[in-house]
Design a protein around this motif. Structure first.
Motif, mmCIF file in Angstrom:
data_model
loop_
_atom_site.group_PDB
_atom_site.id
_atom_site.type_symbol
_atom_site.label_atom_id
_atom_site.label_comp_id
_atom_site.label_asym_id
_atom_site.label_seq_id
_atom_site.Cartn_x
_atom_site.Cartn_y
_atom_site.Cartn_z
ATOM 1 N N ILE A 50 -61.031 23.498 16.092
ATOM 2 C CA ILE A 50 -59.838 23.698 15.257
ATOM 3 C C ILE A 50 -59.171 22.345 14.998
ATOM 4 C CG2 ILE A 50 -57.502 24.663 15.250
ATOM 5 C CD1 ILE A 50 -58.745 27.104 16.795
ATOM 6 N N SER A 51 -59.098 21.511 16.022
ATOM 7 C CA SER A 51 -58.418 20.218 15.880
ATOM 8 C C SER A 51 -59.155 19.258 14.953
ATOM 9 C CB SER A 51 -58.205 19.564 17.244
ATOM 10 O OG SER A 51 -59.401 19.033 17.765
ATOM 11 N N ILE A 52 -60.466 19.387 14.834
ATOM 12 C CA ILE A 52 -61.218 18.462 13.972
ATOM 13 C C ILE A 52 -61.562 19.080 12.611
ATOM 14 C CG2 ILE A 52 -62.160 17.209 15.954
ATOM 15 C CD1 ILE A 52 -64.893 18.555 15.323
ATOM 16 N N SER A 53 -61.078 20.269 12.348
ATOM 17 C CA SER A 53 -61.458 20.960 11.100
ATOM 18 C C SER A 53 -61.106 20.164 9.849
ATOM 19 C CB SER A 53 -60.841 22.354 11.039
ATOM 20 O OG SER A 53 -59.434 22.270 11.022
ATOM 21 N N GLU A 54 -60.000 19.449 9.854
ATOM 22 C CA GLU A 54 -59.634 18.681 8.658
ATOM 23 C C GLU A 54 -60.507 17.436 8.481
ATOM 24 O OE1 GLU A 54 -56.004 15.765 10.059
ATOM 25 O OE2 GLU A 54 -55.507 17.737 9.289
ATOM 26 N N ASP A 55 -61.289 17.085 9.483
ATOM 27 C CA ASP A 55 -62.178 15.929 9.398
ATOM 28 C C ASP A 55 -63.585 16.294 8.917
ATOM 29 O OD1 ASP A 55 -60.363 13.902 10.414
ATOM 30 O OD2 ASP A 55 -60.481 15.009 12.298
ATOM 31 N N ALA A 91 -61.971 7.943 18.822
ATOM 32 C CA ALA A 91 -61.416 8.750 19.916
ATOM 33 C C ALA A 91 -61.839 10.209 19.831
ATOM 34 C CB ALA A 91 -59.894 8.644 19.936
ATOM 35 N N TRP A 92 -62.004 10.713 18.618
ATOM 36 C CA TRP A 92 -62.396 12.108 18.448
ATOM 37 C C TRP A 92 -63.865 12.318 18.796
ATOM 38 C CZ3 TRP A 92 -57.859 10.642 17.198
ATOM 39 C CH2 TRP A 92 -56.854 11.545 16.907
ATOM 40 N N TRP A 93 -64.673 11.274 18.705
ATOM 41 C CA TRP A 93 -66.102 11.392 19.027
ATOM 42 C C TRP A 93 -66.363 11.319 20.527
ATOM 43 C CZ3 TRP A 93 -69.208 13.430 15.700
ATOM 44 C CH2 TRP A 93 -68.981 13.269 14.336
ATOM 45 N N ILE A 94 -65.394 10.859 21.292
ATOM 46 C CA ILE A 94 -65.550 10.782 22.749
ATOM 47 C C ILE A 94 -65.194 12.155 23.319
ATOM 48 C CG2 ILE A 94 -64.730 9.696 24.869
ATOM 49 C CD1 ILE A 94 -64.171 7.184 23.115
ATOM 50 N N LEU A 111 -62.514 5.311 5.919
ATOM 51 C CA LEU A 111 -63.517 4.295 6.235
ATOM 52 C C LEU A 111 -62.861 2.939 6.482
ATOM 53 C CD1 LEU A 111 -66.331 5.285 3.736
ATOM 54 C CD2 LEU A 111 -66.456 5.399 6.234
ATOM 55 N N GLU A 112 -61.849 2.599 5.703
ATOM 56 C CA GLU A 112 -61.129 1.346 5.907
ATOM 57 C C GLU A 112 -60.418 1.313 7.252
ATOM 58 O OE1 GLU A 112 -58.695 1.211 2.404
ATOM 59 O OE2 GLU A 112 -60.286 0.281 1.194
ATOM 60 N N GLU A 113 -60.080 2.473 7.780
ATOM 61 C CA GLU A 113 -59.442 2.575 9.095
ATOM 62 C C GLU A 113 -60.469 2.809 10.212
ATOM 63 O OE1 GLU A 113 -56.203 5.376 8.992
ATOM 64 O OE2 GLU A 113 -55.371 4.454 7.169
ATOM 65 N N ASN A 114 -61.731 2.545 9.904
ATOM 66 C CA ASN A 114 -62.842 2.619 10.869
ATOM 67 C C ASN A 114 -63.140 4.021 11.369
ATOM 68 O OD1 ASN A 114 -63.407 -0.156 10.742
ATOM 69 N ND2 ASN A 114 -61.750 -0.562 12.186
ATOM 70 N N TYR A 115 -62.869 5.033 10.550
ATOM 71 C CA TYR A 115 -63.346 6.367 10.894
ATOM 72 C C TYR A 115 -64.865 6.322 10.867
ATOM 73 C CZ TYR A 115 -58.761 8.668 10.408
ATOM 74 O OH TYR A 115 -57.468 9.080 10.567
ATOM 75 N N ILE A 116 -65.484 7.150 11.674
ATOM 76 C CA ILE A 116 -66.923 7.071 11.869
ATOM 77 C C ILE A 116 -67.583 8.393 11.474
ATOM 78 C CG2 ILE A 116 -68.739 6.600 13.558
ATOM 79 C CD1 ILE A 116 -66.563 5.077 15.164
#
Length: 145
Positions: A70-75, A31-34, A8-13
């Motif tokens: 697969i690329s976003i699984s850790e998020d 970038a991952w949401w685009i 959150l401090e790094e502006n993850y959304i």
């Protein structure tokens, strides 16, 4: 893996993705949401081996969904983590900013800084600037609010 607070401090959304009729929450960089980076930032695309962005999925078309997920699984985060974010963090993006429905190809955004809903995979998708919570079932929202 970074903590929720660090992200959150790094502006993850925070956002929700529906796929195969299942709702999952994610905390990711913008970038991952685009979904369509080919359109959003064509200069960003590089296969020089230095950095692999989302498993090299620059446009999340139907045939690229599996490597994207697969690329976003850790998020992916749990409902209890979503509840914790909403209740305990005051960072700018500590509310649900996105709802992406891969089943109906709909993209709902409450994000002001970039019109991410204009960077859709193709013309079969629709994008709207609205409240993502209006698209999440009440029984799920009851668990986080």
């Amino acid at each position: 893996m970074k903590s929720i607070k660090q992200r959150l401090e790094e502006n993850y959304i925070l956002g929700c993705i529906k796929r195969n009729n299942a709702y999952q929450f994610y905390l990711m960089p913008i970038a991952w949401w685009i979904l369509n980076h080919e359109k959003y930032n064509p200069d960003y695309i590089s296969n020089d081996g230095q950095y692999v962005f989302r498993n090299n999925v620059f446009n999340v078309t139907d045939d690229q969904q599996e490597p994207f997920f697969i690329s976003i699984s850790e998020d992916k985060i749990s409902i209890s983590e979503v509840k914790n974010i909403i209740e305990n963090f005051s960072e700018e993006y500590s509310e649900i900013m996105f709802f992406i429905d891969f089943d109906t190809k709909g993209y709902i955004s409450a994000f002001d800084d970039i019109e991410v809903e204009t960077y859709l995979p193709n013309e079969t998708w629709t994008g709207k600037y609205e409240n993502p919570q209006d698209y999440i079932p009440k029984n799920i929202l009851d668990q986080i609010n």
